[in-house]
Design a protein around this motif. Structure first.
Motif, mmCIF file in Angstrom:
data_model
loop_
_atom_site.group_PDB
_atom_site.id
_atom_site.type_symbol
_atom_site.label_atom_id
_atom_site.label_comp_id
_atom_site.label_asym_id
_atom_site.label_seq_id
_atom_site.Cartn_x
_atom_site.Cartn_y
_atom_site.Cartn_z
ATOM 1 N N MET A 145 0.815 -1.215 0.000
ATOM 2 C CA MET A 145 0.000 0.000 0.000
ATOM 3 C C MET A 145 0.849 1.266 0.000
ATOM 4 N N SER A 146 2.005 1.220 0.653
ATOM 5 C CA SER A 146 2.889 2.391 0.634
ATOM 6 C C SER A 146 3.306 2.704 -0.795
ATOM 7 N N PHE A 147 3.685 1.667 -1.545
ATOM 8 C CA PHE A 147 4.073 1.886 -2.945
ATOM 9 C C PHE A 147 2.884 2.296 -3.800
ATOM 10 N N LYS A 148 1.739 1.685 -3.562
ATOM 11 C CA LYS A 148 0.540 2.017 -4.352
ATOM 12 C C LYS A 148 0.217 3.496 -4.196
ATOM 13 N N ASN A 149 0.290 4.011 -2.984
ATOM 14 C CA ASN A 149 -0.002 5.424 -2.736
ATOM 15 C C ASN A 149 1.019 6.337 -3.418
ATOM 16 N N VAL A 150 2.280 5.960 -3.353
ATOM 17 C CA VAL A 150 3.341 6.767 -3.972
ATOM 18 C C VAL A 150 3.186 6.768 -5.490
ATOM 19 N N PHE A 151 2.972 5.596 -6.073
ATOM 20 C CA PHE A 151 2.845 5.510 -7.530
ATOM 21 C C PHE A 151 1.621 6.279 -8.029
ATOM 22 N N GLU A 152 0.510 6.154 -7.330
ATOM 23 C CA GLU A 152 -0.709 6.861 -7.750
ATOM 24 C C GLU A 152 -0.529 8.372 -7.641
ATOM 25 N N LYS A 153 0.196 8.815 -6.629
ATOM 26 C CA LYS A 153 0.446 10.247 -6.462
ATOM 27 C C LYS A 153 1.256 10.801 -7.625
ATOM 28 N N TYR A 154 2.351 10.138 -7.947
ATOM 29 C CA TYR A 154 3.284 10.722 -8.919
ATOM 30 C C TYR A 154 2.911 10.451 -10.370
ATOM 31 N N ILE A 155 2.167 9.394 -10.647
ATOM 32 C CA ILE A 155 1.822 9.128 -12.040
ATOM 33 C C ILE A 155 0.832 10.166 -12.568
ATOM 34 N N ASN A 156 0.173 10.869 -11.651
ATOM 35 C CA ASN A 156 -0.716 11.967 -12.066
ATOM 36 C C ASN A 156 0.047 13.262 -12.299
ATOM 37 N N GLU A 157 1.265 13.352 -11.758
ATOM 38 C CA GLU A 157 2.069 14.562 -11.892
ATOM 39 C C GLU A 157 3.154 14.445 -12.956
ATOM 40 N N TYR A 158 3.580 13.211 -13.250
ATOM 41 C CA TYR A 158 4.718 12.982 -14.152
ATOM 42 C C TYR A 158 4.326 12.036 -15.271
ATOM 43 N N LYS A 159 5.071 12.114 -16.369
ATOM 44 C CA LYS A 159 4.828 11.203 -17.492
ATOM 45 C C LYS A 159 5.171 9.770 -17.108
ATOM 46 N N SER A 160 6.291 9.596 -16.373
ATOM 47 C CA SER A 160 6.754 8.262 -15.975
ATOM 48 C C SER A 160 7.242 8.290 -14.534
ATOM 49 N N VAL A 161 7.184 7.126 -13.884
ATOM 50 C CA VAL A 161 7.751 6.947 -12.545
ATOM 51 C C VAL A 161 8.750 5.795 -12.625
ATOM 52 N N LEU A 162 9.946 6.020 -12.078
ATOM 53 C CA LEU A 162 10.969 4.974 -12.042
ATOM 54 C C LEU A 162 11.352 4.717 -10.589
ATOM 55 N N TYR A 163 11.022 3.518 -10.102
ATOM 56 C CA TYR A 163 11.413 3.122 -8.756
ATOM 57 C C TYR A 163 12.651 2.234 -8.830
ATOM 58 N N ILE A 164 13.684 2.606 -8.083
ATOM 59 C CA ILE A 164 14.937 1.847 -8.044
ATOM 60 C C ILE A 164 15.083 1.244 -6.650
ATOM 61 N N ALA A 165 15.183 -0.069 -6.593
ATOM 62 C CA ALA A 165 15.148 -0.787 -5.322
ATOM 63 C C ALA A 165 16.535 -1.165 -4.835
ATOM 64 N N GLY A 166 16.690 -1.184 -3.496
ATOM 65 C CA GLY A 166 17.799 -1.920 -2.912
ATOM 66 C C GLY A 166 17.603 -3.387 -3.233
ATOM 67 N N SER A 167 18.652 -4.166 -3.165
ATOM 68 C CA SER A 167 18.653 -5.558 -3.638
ATOM 69 C C SER A 167 17.422 -6.361 -3.219
ATOM 70 N N SER A 168 16.795 -7.011 -4.200
ATOM 71 C CA SER A 168 15.643 -7.868 -3.916
ATOM 72 C C SER A 168 16.058 -9.108 -3.128
ATOM 73 N N ASN A 169 17.354 -9.421 -3.109
ATOM 74 C CA ASN A 169 17.839 -10.566 -2.329
ATOM 75 C C ASN A 169 17.979 -10.239 -0.844
ATOM 76 N N ALA A 170 17.933 -8.942 -0.516
ATOM 77 C CA ALA A 170 18.096 -8.525 0.878
ATOM 78 C C ALA A 170 16.768 -8.165 1.537
ATOM 79 N N SER A 171 15.750 -7.884 0.721
ATOM 80 C CA SER A 171 14.470 -7.436 1.264
ATOM 81 C C SER A 171 13.355 -7.777 0.291
#
Length: 281
Positions: free
Chosen positions: A68-94
């Motif tokens: 839900m934290s990501f859903k809220n962030v993505f919904e907020k910014y996709i209305n303000e920007y053409k694209s959203v790029l989320y860059i994650a810390g390693s998927s093997n660590a979290s």
């Protein structure tokens, strides 16, 4: 203003001034310490966390960012920007990256998720490269293609002053930690394919810093003017100064960015971690 919004999580230890400079949104993980939950970087400062680590016999735990934290962030910014790029810390660590992928799949718009397969100053290198390219007006595909290139040619090296915390976390045996501390052995750890691995070791602080620089020179040579370099520590600023001095003596660099490594990493390494990350700009 860029039409691409860069989002990362707090596994990437981006300094506050660079978050502001590049308009990066940081989604925080949670840290559970002495049965109390803190939002990383919001409810607890890095300095307070270092003090708590030193005063407690217990190791904190980290908790991933929720869907839900990501859903809220993505919904907020996709209305303000053409694209959203989320860059994650390693998927093997979290499991944080998987939460983001699920949220992206449930959100309309041009949203991209990128697994840096690195941590702290390593994933920070990737985030800052993306943010810089976004400000330069590069397209989302150009940015992602560049991130794939630098991800495969990045060095991230860490050491710790004591093996106590790695032993508490089960990464080093009690016998090895005890002997290592008695002999003043400092491990050199690297991040490989998203996992922390043992690479080498040295006896004493001076030798371990020299060995780290030697490994960097073996990888890239001594001319790093075309590289992006992040160095970081916990509350051991004197060690960071020694590393900086050695870099300036032995390497040719344009700029070095300095980071205080946050609670998500220090929870496992202790507050005396010291590291360097190097990648293409």
């Amino acid at each position: 203003m860029s039409n691409i919004k860069i989002v990362c999580d707090s596994l990437s230890d981006i300094p506050k001034e660079l978050i502001e400079k590049y308009n990066i949104h940081v989604v925080p993980l949670s840290v559970i310490f002495e049965e109390k939950e803190y939002i990383d970087g919001i409810d607890i400062t890095k300095e307070d966390f270092y003090k708590m680590l030193r005063q407690s016999d217990n190791l904190p735990k980290t908790s991933q960012v929720t869907y839900m934290s990501f859903k809220n962030v993505f919904e907020k910014y996709i209305n303000e920007y053409k694209s959203v790029l989320y860059i994650a810390g390693s998927s093997n660590a979290s499991g944080t990256y998987q939460s983001a992928v699920m949220a992206k799949n449930d959100t309309e718009g041009d949203i991209h998720t990128f697994d840096s397969l690195s941590l702290s100053i390593g994933s920070g290198c990737v985030v800052l490269s993306a943010a810089r390219l976004a400000q330069e007006g590069k397209t989302i595909n150009e940015i992602v293609n560049h991130l794939e290139k630098i991800k495969s040619n990045m060095s991230v090296l860490f050491t710790v002053d004591t093996l106590e915390y790695l032993q508490k976390g089960g990464r080093v045996s009690l016998a090895k930690a005890t002997i290592g501390n008695m002999l003043n052995i400092k491990p050199i750890l690297c991040i490989e394919a998203g996992n922390v691995k043992s690479l080498s070791q040295s006896r004493g602080k001076k030798q371990v810093v020299g060995k780290i620089i030697e490994i960097i020179k073996e990888t890239y040579g001594d001319n790093l003017k075309d590289k992006q370099i992040l160095i970081g520590c916990g509350d051991n600023n004197g060690d960071l100064e020694n590393l900086m001095k050695k870099i300036n003596e032995e390497l040719h660099v344009d700029e070095i960015m300095i980071v205080n490594i946050g609670s998500c990493i220090c929870a496992h390494t202790g507050p005396t971690v010291l590291g360097i990350a190097c990648c293409d700009k």
